[in-house]
Write a protein that holds these residues in place. Structure first.
Motif, PDB file in Angstrom:
ATOM      1  N   LYS A  30      73.361  47.398 -85.230  1.00 47.11           N
ATOM      2  CA  LYS A  30      72.520  48.585 -85.396  1.00 47.11           C
ATOM      3  C   LYS A  30      73.182  49.588 -86.341  1.00 47.11           C
ATOM      4  CE  LYS A  30      70.066  50.114 -81.973  1.00 47.11           C
ATOM      5  NZ  LYS A  30      69.603  50.745 -80.710  1.00 47.11           N
ATOM      6  N   PRO A 453      63.066  46.460 -83.243  1.00 46.50           N
ATOM      7  CA  PRO A 453      63.735  47.460 -82.389  1.00 46.50           C
ATOM      8  C   PRO A 453      64.015  46.947 -80.983  1.00 46.50           C
ATOM      9  CG  PRO A 453      61.950  48.475 -83.626  1.00 46.50           C
ATOM     10  CD  PRO A 453      61.821  47.004 -83.837  1.00 46.50           C
ATOM     11  N   SER A 454      63.152  46.079 -80.461  1.00 47.18           N
ATOM     12  CA  SER A 454      63.343  45.573 -79.094  1.00 47.18           C
ATOM     13  C   SER A 454      64.616  44.742 -78.987  1.00 47.18           C
ATOM     14  CB  SER A 454      62.126  44.724 -78.669  1.00 47.18           C
ATOM     15  OG  SER A 454      60.945  45.500 -78.672  1.00 47.18           O
ATOM     16  N   LEU A 456      67.198  44.874 -80.997  1.00 48.79           N
ATOM     17  CA  LEU A 456      68.362  45.726 -81.254  1.00 48.79           C
ATOM     18  C   LEU A 456      68.728  46.536 -80.003  1.00 48.79           C
ATOM     19  CD1 LEU A 456      67.594  47.014 -84.866  1.00 48.79           C
ATOM     20  CD2 LEU A 456      69.215  45.246 -84.163  1.00 48.79           C
ATOM     21  N   ASN A 457      67.727  46.909 -79.214  1.00 48.95           N
ATOM     22  CA  ASN A 457      68.009  47.654 -77.995  1.00 48.95           C
ATOM     23  C   ASN A 457      68.761  46.795 -76.976  1.00 48.95           C
ATOM     24  OD1 ASN A 457      66.748  49.982 -78.921  1.00 48.95           O
ATOM     25  ND2 ASN A 457      64.749  49.401 -78.093  1.00 48.95           N
ATOM     26  N   ASN A 460      72.658  47.212 -77.183  1.00 50.51           N
ATOM     27  CA  ASN A 460      73.328  48.487 -76.855  1.00 50.51           C
ATOM     28  C   ASN A 460      74.273  48.300 -75.664  1.00 50.51           C
ATOM     29  OD1 ASN A 460      72.003  49.809 -78.874  1.00 50.51           O
ATOM     30  ND2 ASN A 460      70.350  50.550 -77.567  1.00 50.51           N
TER      31      ASN A 460
END
Length: 460
Positions: A30, A453-454, A456-457, A460
């Motif tokens: 990210k 985005p899903s 990449l989340n 985290n």
């Protein structure tokens, strides 16, 4: 000394992977993507293109402004005229006077000042159509920026995954070098005691050298990939070290939530072609309206002076100043009947362009749907492969240990031992490739399904 030299080389090779992590903290995917979004030269160029379209749109919005021209001139020349009309063609100077019986060569001084105003006050929607085209031009550039950004993100992700795979390969190659070192030491001991022939030592040296060369090549590929990512991110290539735990996190996700919810309707690729179609339709509307009648408001005020008075040539000094002043205000309508044919032809051309853009949109939708289905198949295949590979790895490791034990006992030869070693090496590389294929398939599914985005989340 020779043994110590080789040992030092092996230790250095083995420590390369850990040295990357020690000298440079792992860079998350990210964080790398955010840096690329801000510093990629291609995105900076596309952003400048948006600014150009915005400036052009501002220029178009102000196209309705009227013209107010101020003119002044002072002229010296003769003043002769004849009766009869003519077309000026923009090159015949004006010479107003009565017609004399003879031509005179006397010079006269005249001066003229004019303030002229003209305004295309209304053109039945042409101004609005121009503004809509300018706005749609901005939308096309903005969607082009988003498409380029998405393409660059996919490229960055591919490079990042390649780095993870190459680091795995380097670690595997380091272990392979260690095993070849171990075999060579065993052979040297056995050869000295006469249990093994000296040729086995040469074979072991050749295998060890091949393992080192493979390591050097893999290290070169790693640096080349880092340089490619450095070119688009602006980061020093040495600092682009992937977080190897990211792959473990993704593999640990049994059923990623994004893997089954594709959103291709709002995909950047689709939005770009939608913007092109909309832009072409706005141009159609502009063609329909730009040939409409035009209502014009015109006004002028002027003053004039001359050294000729009552058809007599006076002193040139008398020509300064305004002797007569006038004004004129009017409203006019302008329409070219032949514009009907021009509009028809131009509209037909623009409609063809719209039809072409619509077919491109349909083609992109089909390609994207195909990519989604291919990503599904690849993801399922990669998952099955990843589930089966550990069995191969376990069997290969057991086979190598058995062959090494048999070789040390004198019950097998160097050829069979090297074959077992190669099987173990291939199993380890197959496992690394399976991990890469699975994570790559996950990202490909997310990219084609507009769910980046899903995924990449999850990291985290």
């Amino acid at each position: 000394m020779r043994y110590l030299k080789y040992k030092c080389i092996v230790v250095l090779c083995f420590c390369v992977v850990t040295t990357y992590a020690q000298q440079n903290a792992p860079l998350s995917l990210k964080a790398l993507l955010n840096t690329v979004d801000q510093k990629a030269p291609a995105l900076l160029a596309d952003s400048a293109a948006i600014s150009i379209k915005q400036a052009q749109a501002t220029e178009t919005r102000n196209a309705w402004l009227p013209n107010l021209k101020l003119n002044y001139q002072a002229d010296v020349g003769t003043n002769n005229n004849v009766a009869g009309p003519y077309f000026g063609f923009g090159t015949v100077p004006s010479n107003s006077s009565g017609v004399r019986a003879e031509s005179k060569t006397n010079a006269a001084l005249v001066n003229l000042g004019i303030a002229a105003f003209d305004w295309e006050a209304y053109n039945f929607g042409a101004y609005a159509a121009q503004n809509k085209v300018a706005s749609s031009d901005i939308a096309v550039e903005q969607n082009q920026f988003q498409r380029s950004k998405y393409q660059l993100q996919a490229y960055t992700i591919g490079g990042y995954l390649q780095l993870m795979r190459l680091l795995d390969y380097l670690a595997i190659q380091s272990r392979n070098i260690q095993r070849n070192e171990q075999i060579r030491r065993s052979i040297q001991s056995l050869a000295k005691s006469g249990v093994r022939p000296g040729v086995d030592t040469s074979i072991a040296e050749a295998e060890l050298s091949k393992a080192r060369l493979n390591y050097i090549e893999l290290d070169n590929q790693l640096k080349q990939t880092q340089l490619q990512l450095s070119a688009i991110s602006g980061l020093p290539y040495q600092t682009i070290v992937p977080d190897t735990l990211a792959g473990t996190k993704l593999i640990g996700e049994a059923n990623p939530p994004f893997a089954f919810n594709a959103d291709t309707a709002n995909h950047p690729y689709i939005n770009y072609y939608k913007a092109i179609v909309q832009n072409s339709r706005q141009r159609e509307d502009l063609v329909k309206k730009q040939y409409n009648p035009k209502i014009l408001i015109e006004a002028a005020a002027w003053g004039r002076g001359s050294s000729i008075e009552n058809d007599k040539f006076g002193s040139l000094a008398n020509g300064w100043g305004f002797d007569r002043n006038n004004y004129l205000v009017g409203v006019g309508v302008s329409y070219n009947l032949f514009d009907l044919r021009r509009r028809q032809l131009k509209l037909r051309t623009q409609q063809t362009a719209t039809n072409y853009a619509a077919k491109q949109l349909d083609e992109q939708k089909s390609l994207l749907a195909l990519s989604v289905n291919q990503a599904d198949v690849e993801l399922n295949t990669a998952k099955q492969r990843l589930q089966e590979i550990p069995n191969q790895l376990k069997a290969a490791a057991a086979g190598y240990r058995q062959k090494l034990s048999l070789y040390k006992s004198g019950l097998t030869d160097i050829i069979e031992l090297n074959a077992a070693l190669n099987i173990l090496y291939r199993a380890e590389t197959d496992y690394a490739q399976a991990k890469y294929a699975y994570t790559s398939a996950l990202f490909q599914k997310a990219i084609t399904g507009n769910q980046l985005p899903s995924i990449l989340n999850l990291l985290n």
